[in-house]
Write a protein that holds these residues in place. Structure first.
Motif, PDB file in Angstrom:
ATOM      1  N   THR A 151       0.824  -1.206   0.000  1.00  0.00           N
ATOM      2  CA  THR A 151       0.000   0.000   0.000  1.00  0.00           C
ATOM      3  C   THR A 151       0.858   1.256   0.000  1.00  0.00           C
ATOM      4  N   LEU A 152       1.968   1.209   0.739  1.00  0.00           N
ATOM      5  CA  LEU A 152       2.798   2.395   0.917  1.00  0.00           C
ATOM      6  C   LEU A 152       3.685   2.702  -0.280  1.00  0.00           C
ATOM      7  N   THR A 153       4.153   1.669  -0.973  1.00  0.00           N
ATOM      8  CA  THR A 153       5.192   1.892  -1.984  1.00  0.00           C
ATOM      9  C   THR A 153       4.694   1.889  -3.426  1.00  0.00           C
ATOM     10  N   GLU A 154       3.566   1.251  -3.699  1.00  0.00           N
ATOM     11  CA  GLU A 154       3.156   1.126  -5.104  1.00  0.00           C
ATOM     12  C   GLU A 154       2.875   2.459  -5.791  1.00  0.00           C
ATOM     13  N   PRO A 155       2.251   3.445  -5.126  1.00  0.00           N
ATOM     14  CA  PRO A 155       1.971   4.696  -5.852  1.00  0.00           C
ATOM     15  C   PRO A 155       3.215   5.369  -6.411  1.00  0.00           C
ATOM     16  N   VAL A 156       4.254   5.505  -5.601  1.00  0.00           N
ATOM     17  CA  VAL A 156       5.446   6.181  -6.096  1.00  0.00           C
ATOM     18  C   VAL A 156       6.236   5.281  -7.034  1.00  0.00           C
ATOM     19  N   ALA A 157       6.223   3.973  -6.801  1.00  0.00           N
ATOM     20  CA  ALA A 157       6.917   3.060  -7.712  1.00  0.00           C
ATOM     21  C   ALA A 157       6.310   3.139  -9.108  1.00  0.00           C
ATOM     22  N   GLY A 158       4.986   3.282  -9.180  1.00  0.00           N
ATOM     23  CA  GLY A 158       4.346   3.420 -10.477  1.00  0.00           C
ATOM     24  C   GLY A 158       4.774   4.688 -11.196  1.00  0.00           C
ATOM     25  N   SER A 159       4.880   5.794 -10.447  1.00  0.00           N
ATOM     26  CA  SER A 159       5.310   7.057 -11.052  1.00  0.00           C
ATOM     27  C   SER A 159       6.746   6.961 -11.556  1.00  0.00           C
TER      28      SER A 159
END
Length: 465
Positions: A151-159
């Protein structure tokens, strides 16, 4: 080389550069031709090793290469390869040994958590968590907490993954696919590489943290979907080594902190979602300057590993913080400080009558959190946030002041609604919190009276209906 795996280094060190081994693991029989084509175009794949975070230890590299093979066997479009993250986290957690807990060891932890709950009953009205307490090995900690890391890392990893594909993909020659076996789409390969690198980083971070964390709440964020107190006795014992306090006393003090934090996250239902949503709002707002990234790729010698590493660590991936992100960051830093300040104050109040080394242990934990560690730095790199509570002492002083003014019940009632939470101004001036809160209540009452007059209602009587 290993006779069973030509991509694995021999006993005297790697015979092929690390990144080259990774390409061989991915491309199989077509790797030699692809590497020759890349070098003919002036690109040395081995230069990526320094910037990728690949392990240099031969055994760890062998494990990483094996993981890459499994990744491509079940490739997908996820920004983080979670199979790789899981496997590497388990491997990292087991470094130095991670035996299963004996019944006696588990009983020590569960008894400490039980005693902690009794002591906390005397200093807070928040009841114990309804979750089952746990004594975990480091591997069990990884299994329990990895869903929250997702939950914590996927948003920025996607960017970041999208930015890498845009920047590096646009710089590839038009016939780049001809250098790859079967005409493999270079953009797909870049996405898979990015997914693998992020999987390795998350896995290394979570696995390293598994060797540092005392429980599920001591980084400030709750790492379980359903709060439950837990301790990792191997990490508790490692922390106790070299301290003047007996190990049992250290265990009880850390059990108090874990149990207090779990009470808070259990009985303040909006708090966990508030913290994680603030992290996600910040991370999803990250925008990478693709032009800056492309310029960095063009302006350095790709065969110079040191220059490449310096470019990638010199701000190329630094997010450009928007006003919305700055506001989210301030909310998060304040909320983290308030959570840890409350835990710090309540656990110390519960311990002081029972544990002779309470003051010293409280200070040791504060300093440990202020210093952070390698795993927390990995998280900071991935999400762009540091989870160290910069204002823990100010927050603890604020909660102590509120308790003096309104008692423990008044202190804990502040958590009834997010609108009641203290602000950064309150952290700056704890002594003025009560006055500012009273003024806010008076202002609200004045607004209510004005609305009642407009609506033709008697402000002394409750509205009809």
């Amino acid at each position: 080389m290993s006779p069973d795996n030509p991509a694995v280094p021999g006993p005297d060190g790697p015979e092929n550069p690390a990144w080259e081994q990774m390409l061989r693991a991915m491309l199989g029989d077509g790797a030699d031709e692809a590497i020759r084509e890349m070098r003919a175009r002036g690109f040395d794949p081995s230069a990526m090793a320094a910037a990728s975070g690949l392990p240099t230890d031969p055994r760890m590299l062998e494990q990483a290469v094996a993981q890459i093979r499994r990744m491509l066997a079940a490739s997908g479009d996820e920004p983080v390869n979670w199979r790789m993250a899981h496997d590497l986290a388990r491997q990292q957690a087991s470094l130095g040994g991670d035996p299963s807990l004996s019944p006696a060891r588990s009983r020590e932890v569960l008894e400490a958590l039980s005693v902690a709950e009794l002591w906390l009953d005397a200093v807070t009205d928040l009841p114990p968590s309804t979750g089952t307490p746990h004594a975990w090995s480091r591997a069990e900690w990884v299994e329990a907490t990895l869903p929250t890391w997702r939950t914590l890392t996927e948003p920025v990893a996607g960017s970041l993954s999208a930015a890498l594909v845009d920047a590096l993909g646009s710089s590839l020659p038009e016939d780049a696919a001809d250098a790859l076996p079967g005409g493999l789409d270079p953009s797909l390969l870049l996405r898979q590489l990015g997914s693998a690198v992020f999987g390795m980083q998350v896995g290394q971070g979570a696995g390293t943290l598994a060797r540092e964390a005392f429980g599920t709440t001591d980084i400030g964020l709750p790492l379980l979907d359903s709060p439950a107190p837990a301790l990792v006795p191997a990490n508790v014992d490692a922390f106790a080594e070299g301290l003047d306090a007996p190990r049992e006393e250290v265990r009880l003090f850390l059990a108090l902190r874990e149990a207090a934090a779990t009470r808070l996250f259990t009985h303040v239902p909006w708090l966990r979602a508030h913290l994680l949503a603030t992290v996600e709002a910040y991370a999803r707002g990250i925008r990478i300057d693709v032009d800056q990234l492309e310029e960095a790729v063009r302006s350095i010698d790709p065969t110079d590993a040191a220059a490449l590493q310096a470019a990638l660590s010199g701000g190329v991936f630094a997010p450009h913080t928007t006003p919305e992100q700055k506001a989210a960051l301030e909310r998060l830093e304040t909320a983290l400080a308030l959570v840890e300040g409350w835990v710090d104050e309540v656990s110390a109040a519960a311990a002081i009558a029972h544990l002779p080394h309470t003051v010293a242990l409280r200070e040791m934990v504060r300093r440990r959190r202020a210093a952070g560690g390698p795993a927390e730095q990995t998280f900071a790199n991935l999400v762009g946030l540091e989870l160290r509570p910069r204002r823990l002492r100010d927050a603890a002083a604020l909660w102590a002041q509120i308790a003096r003014d309104a008692g423990p019940a008044g202190r804990d009632a502040v958590w009834d609604h997010p609108d009641l939470l203290p602000t950064t101004q309150d952290l700056d001036d704890p002594a003025g919190y009560g006055r500012r809160r009273a003024e806010a209540v008076d202002e609200t009452a004045e607004v209510d009276r004005a609305l009642a007059q407009i609506l033709g209602e008697d402000p002394q009587e409750p509205p009809a209906g």
